[in-house]
Design a protein around this motif. Structure first.
Motif, PDB file in Angstrom:
ATOM      1  N   ASP A  74     123.294 -69.207 -43.536  1.00  8.29           N
ATOM      2  CA  ASP A  74     124.206 -69.899 -42.613  1.00  8.29           C
ATOM      3  C   ASP A  74     124.707 -68.953 -41.530  1.00  8.29           C
ATOM      4  OD1 ASP A  74     123.862 -72.185 -44.088  1.00  8.29           O
ATOM      5  OD2 ASP A  74     125.839 -72.132 -45.041  1.00  8.29           O
ATOM      6  N   ALA A  75     125.028 -67.714 -41.918  1.00  2.48           N
ATOM      7  CA  ALA A  75     125.540 -66.756 -40.945  1.00  2.48           C
ATOM      8  C   ALA A  75     124.488 -66.390 -39.911  1.00  2.48           C
ATOM      9  CB  ALA A  75     126.038 -65.502 -41.665  1.00  2.48           C
ATOM     10  N   LEU A  76     123.265 -66.147 -40.354  1.00  2.00           N
ATOM     11  CA  LEU A  76     122.206 -65.774 -39.415  1.00  2.00           C
ATOM     12  C   LEU A  76     121.857 -66.948 -38.499  1.00  2.00           C
ATOM     13  CD1 LEU A  76     119.804 -63.638 -41.658  1.00  2.00           C
ATOM     14  CD2 LEU A  76     121.674 -62.876 -40.175  1.00  2.00           C
ATOM     15  N   LEU A  77     121.891 -68.152 -39.033  1.00  2.00           N
ATOM     16  CA  LEU A  77     121.618 -69.333 -38.213  1.00  2.00           C
ATOM     17  C   LEU A  77     122.712 -69.520 -37.170  1.00  2.00           C
ATOM     18  CD1 LEU A  77     119.587 -71.667 -37.875  1.00  2.00           C
ATOM     19  CD2 LEU A  77     121.004 -73.001 -39.445  1.00  2.00           C
ATOM     20  N   ALA A  78     123.974 -69.326 -37.582  1.00  2.00           N
ATOM     21  CA  ALA A  78     125.088 -69.468 -36.651  1.00  2.00           C
ATOM     22  C   ALA A  78     125.000 -68.443 -35.526  1.00  2.00           C
ATOM     23  CB  ALA A  78     126.413 -69.329 -37.396  1.00  2.00           C
ATOM     24  N   ARG A  79     124.588 -67.214 -35.859  1.00  2.00           N
ATOM     25  CA  ARG A  79     124.491 -66.168 -34.837  1.00  2.00           C
ATOM     26  C   ARG A  79     123.373 -66.455 -33.846  1.00  2.00           C
ATOM     27  NH1 ARG A  79     128.086 -62.687 -37.024  1.00  2.00           N
ATOM     28  NH2 ARG A  79     127.957 -60.849 -35.682  1.00  2.00           N
ATOM     29  N   ALA A  80     122.436 -67.303 -34.247  1.00  2.00           N
ATOM     30  CA  ALA A  80     121.362 -67.718 -33.338  1.00  2.00           C
ATOM     31  C   ALA A  80     121.712 -69.017 -32.626  1.00  2.00           C
ATOM     32  CB  ALA A  80     120.061 -67.878 -34.107  1.00  2.00           C
ATOM     33  N   GLY A  82     122.495 -71.822 -33.959  1.00  2.00           N
ATOM     34  CA  GLY A  82     121.920 -72.958 -34.649  1.00  2.00           C
ATOM     35  C   GLY A  82     120.431 -73.143 -34.402  1.00  2.00           C
ATOM     36  N   ASP A  83     119.836 -72.208 -33.694  1.00  2.74           N
ATOM     37  CA  ASP A  83     118.406 -72.291 -33.370  1.00  2.74           C
ATOM     38  C   ASP A  83     117.596 -71.714 -34.524  1.00  2.74           C
ATOM     39  OD1 ASP A  83     115.883 -72.314 -32.306  1.00  2.74           O
ATOM     40  OD2 ASP A  83     116.268 -70.773 -30.791  1.00  2.74           O
ATOM     41  N   ARG A  97     116.607 -67.510 -35.105  1.00  5.21           N
ATOM     42  CA  ARG A  97     117.371 -66.663 -36.033  1.00  5.21           C
ATOM     43  C   ARG A  97     116.459 -65.630 -36.677  1.00  5.21           C
ATOM     44  NH1 ARG A  97     116.536 -67.673 -42.124  1.00  5.21           N
ATOM     45  NH2 ARG A  97     115.076 -69.399 -42.111  1.00  5.21           N
ATOM     46  N   VAL A  98     117.064 -64.543 -37.142  1.00  4.95           N
ATOM     47  CA  VAL A  98     116.306 -63.506 -37.830  1.00  4.95           C
ATOM     48  C   VAL A  98     115.933 -64.025 -39.218  1.00  4.95           C
ATOM     49  CG1 VAL A  98     116.342 -61.150 -38.728  1.00  4.95           C
ATOM     50  CG2 VAL A  98     117.499 -61.684 -36.571  1.00  4.95           C
ATOM     51  N   ALA A 139     114.781 -73.122 -49.190  1.00  5.38           N
ATOM     52  CA  ALA A 139     113.796 -72.985 -48.124  1.00  5.38           C
ATOM     53  C   ALA A 139     113.623 -74.283 -47.341  1.00  5.38           C
ATOM     54  CB  ALA A 139     112.454 -72.535 -48.686  1.00  5.38           C
ATOM     55  N   GLY A 140     113.973 -75.397 -47.941  1.00  8.69           N
ATOM     56  CA  GLY A 140     113.870 -76.681 -47.269  1.00  8.69           C
ATOM     57  C   GLY A 140     115.023 -76.971 -46.334  1.00  8.69           C
ATOM     58  N   ARG A 141     116.026 -76.098 -46.331  1.00  5.46           N
ATOM     59  CA  ARG A 141     117.176 -76.270 -45.448  1.00  5.46           C
ATOM     60  C   ARG A 141     117.049 -75.359 -44.224  1.00  5.46           C
ATOM     61  NH1 ARG A 141     122.068 -75.056 -49.689  1.00  5.46           N
ATOM     62  NH2 ARG A 141     121.434 -76.467 -51.393  1.00  5.46           N
ATOM     63  N   PRO A 142     117.742 -75.718 -43.127  1.00  4.52           N
ATOM     64  CA  PRO A 142     117.818 -74.775 -42.011  1.00  4.52           C
ATOM     65  C   PRO A 142     118.469 -73.468 -42.475  1.00  4.52           C
ATOM     66  CG  PRO A 142     118.577 -76.946 -41.345  1.00  4.52           C
ATOM     67  CD  PRO A 142     118.406 -77.001 -42.830  1.00  4.52           C
ATOM     68  N   GLY A 143     117.876 -72.347 -42.097  1.00  2.59           N
ATOM     69  CA  GLY A 143     118.440 -71.067 -42.498  1.00  2.59           C
ATOM     70  C   GLY A 143     118.026 -70.600 -43.872  1.00  2.59           C
ATOM     71  N   GLY A 144     117.039 -71.248 -44.492  1.00  2.00           N
ATOM     72  CA  GLY A 144     116.611 -70.873 -45.830  1.00  2.00           C
ATOM     73  C   GLY A 144     115.730 -69.641 -45.838  1.00  2.00           C
ATOM     74  N   PRO A 145     115.445 -69.077 -47.023  1.00  4.56           N
ATOM     75  CA  PRO A 145     114.613 -67.873 -47.126  1.00  4.56           C
ATOM     76  C   PRO A 145     113.184 -68.150 -46.709  1.00  4.56           C
ATOM     77  CG  PRO A 145     115.029 -68.802 -49.304  1.00  4.56           C
ATOM     78  CD  PRO A 145     115.885 -69.565 -48.351  1.00  4.56           C
ATOM     79  N   ARG A 146     112.549 -67.117 -46.117  1.00  7.88           N
ATOM     80  CA  ARG A 146     111.179 -67.258 -45.622  1.00  7.88           C
ATOM     81  C   ARG A 146     110.184 -66.442 -46.425  1.00  7.88           C
ATOM     82  NH1 ARG A 146     110.381 -68.403 -40.359  1.00  7.88           N
ATOM     83  NH2 ARG A 146     108.192 -68.467 -41.026  1.00  7.88           N
TER      84      ARG A 146
END
Length: 318
Positions: free
Chosen positions: A156-162, A164-165, A169-170, A196-203
Motif C-alpha cells: 500500500d505504501a509503495l503504491l501510494a508513493r507512485a 496509485g499507479d 510503483r517499485v 498478488a491479485g490486489r493492486p500493490g501485491g508481491p511480484r
C-alpha cells in the motif's frame, strides 16, 4: 534476456542478500558478471551483527550466523541514490533486501529504499539468526498473518508513493525460509497469491534462505560458530531449494516470479533451478567460499553458458 518482476536482466545470475552492504561493495559488484546487484539486508538501526566467528565453510554445506550486520537506514538513505546510479551505469538493476522487527519498520525502510530509485525491493521474511533484546526473533514467513500484514503495509505504501499507479510503483517480493511442511508452504503461498491479485501485491518470491538452527561442532565437540546455532546453506541445501521452487511454481500465479537460492555454484545448478520454475537465481556460499571474490559469478555464468545457457553473442536462450 531474462526478467524479474518486469525488470529486464541480462541473464539469471545474481548475488544473494548478505554479500553486498556498502558503496564500495556495490562498486565491486558493478564490475562483476552479476545481472543485478542485491544490497542488504538493511534494517532501521545500524547493526554490528553477531560477534566472534559467524561463518564456517564445509565441503558440501556452510553455516552462518551473521545477524544482519549493516549500516542502518540513515546510511542507506544517503548513499542508495549513488549506489543505484553506479549499478545503472554498469547496466545492472539494483535490488535492496530489507528487514524489520515489526510491520512499521518494514514499511518505513521500504519507502526510503523506493524513494532512492531502486529497481526492486526484497522483503526478508526469513532471516534465521536475529536476536533482539536477548531473544531470538520469530521467522516472519512462518506466520501467514504476519506475512500478510507486512506485505499489505509495504504494498500500500509503495503504491501510494507512485500516486496509485500500479505500473509506476517499485515492485517488491518476499524472501522465505525452507518449509518442511508442504501444507504450511501451501498456506503461505495462498496468502501470497491472494495478495498478488490486489493492486500493490508481491511480484516475486525468493526461495530459499538458509535452513535455520543448524549445529556443527569441531573435533573437540565445540560449536564452530560462536553463537552455536546457525543457518545452513551451500550445496546440501540445493535439493531443498529446488523442491521449494517447484512447489511454489505450482502454487503461485504466473504473475509472481520465483528466484531460486540454495547451492548455486555452477551452471548446472542454474539450469536446474530454471527448469524447476525459477526466473532467476542467487548465490552467496560460492561467493564467501571464494574469499568474497565477485569473480565467482562470472565463473557460474560461464559454466551455465557452456552447459547450453545464454548465448553471449545474441543473448538468445539455446
Amino acid at each position: 534476456m531474462s526478467a524479474l518482476a518486469g525488470v529486464a536482466l541480462e541473464h539469471p545470475v545474481m548475488n544473494a542478500a548478505g554479500t553486498c552492504k556498502s558503496v564500495e561493495e556495490v562498486d565491486s559488484f558493478a564490475r562483476s558478471a552479476v545481472a543485478a546487484i542485491v544490497v542488504g539486508s538493511i534494517t532501521r538501526q545500524p547493526r554490528t551483527g553477531n560477534t566472534g566467528n559467524v561463518y564456517w565453510p564445509g565441503r558440501v554445506y556452510s553455516i552462518n550466523a551473521l545477524g544482519l550486520p549493516n549500516r542502518g537506514l540513515a546510511y542507506y538513505g544517503e548513499h542508495l541514490p549513488g549506489m543505484v546510479e553506479r549499478a545503472h551505469e554498469a547496466g545492472k538493476p539494483l535490488i535492496v533486501s530489507v528487514a524489520g522487527f515489526d510491520v512499521g519498520e518494514y514499511q518505513e525502510i521500504a519507502e526510503v529504499v523506493a524513494d532512492a530509485g531502486v529497481d526492486l525491493v526484497e522483503l526478508n521474511l526469513a532471516c534465521p539468526n536475529v536476536w533482539d533484546g536477548g531473544a531470538q526473533k520469530r521467522i516472519a514467513c512462518f506466520d501467514p498473518g504476519q506475512t500478510a500484514a507486512i506485505c499489505t503495509a509495504v504494498g500500500d505504501a509503495l503504491l501510494a508513493r507512485a500516486g496509485g499507479d500500479q505500473a509506476g510503483r517499485v515492485p517488491y517480493g518476499v524472501k522465505i525460509s525452507p518449509f518442511s511442511d508442504p501444507a504450511a508452504l501451501a498456506e503461505l503461498a495462498a496468502v501470497l497469491a491472494e495478495l498478488a491479485g490486489r493492486p500493490g501485491g508481491p511480484r516475486f518470491v525468493t526461495a530459499v534462505n538458509t535452513f535455520p538452527n543448524a549445529l556443527v561442532v569441531d573435533a573437540d565437540h565445540r560449536p564452530v560458530v560462536d553463537v552455536e546455532l546457525a543457518g545452513m546453506s551451500g550445496p546440501a541445501l540445493k535439493p531443498v531449494g529446488l523442491g521449494q521452487v517447484r512447489q511454489l511454481r505450482r502454487l503461485l500465479p504466473d504473475t509472481v516470479d520465483i528466484v531460486g537460492v540454495g547451492g548455486v555454484g555452477e551452471g548446472r545448478d542454474v539450469a536446474e533451478y530454471l527448469r524447476a520454475g525459477a526466473a532467476a537465481v542467487q548465490a552467496a556460499t560460492a561467493f564467501w567460499n571464494r574469499g568474497e571474490d565477485p569473480s565467482v559469478f562470472g565463473s557460474i555464468l560461464a559454466s551455465w553458458i557452456d552447459a547450453g545457457g545464454i548465448d553471449p553473442v545474441d543473448s538468445a536462450i539455446r
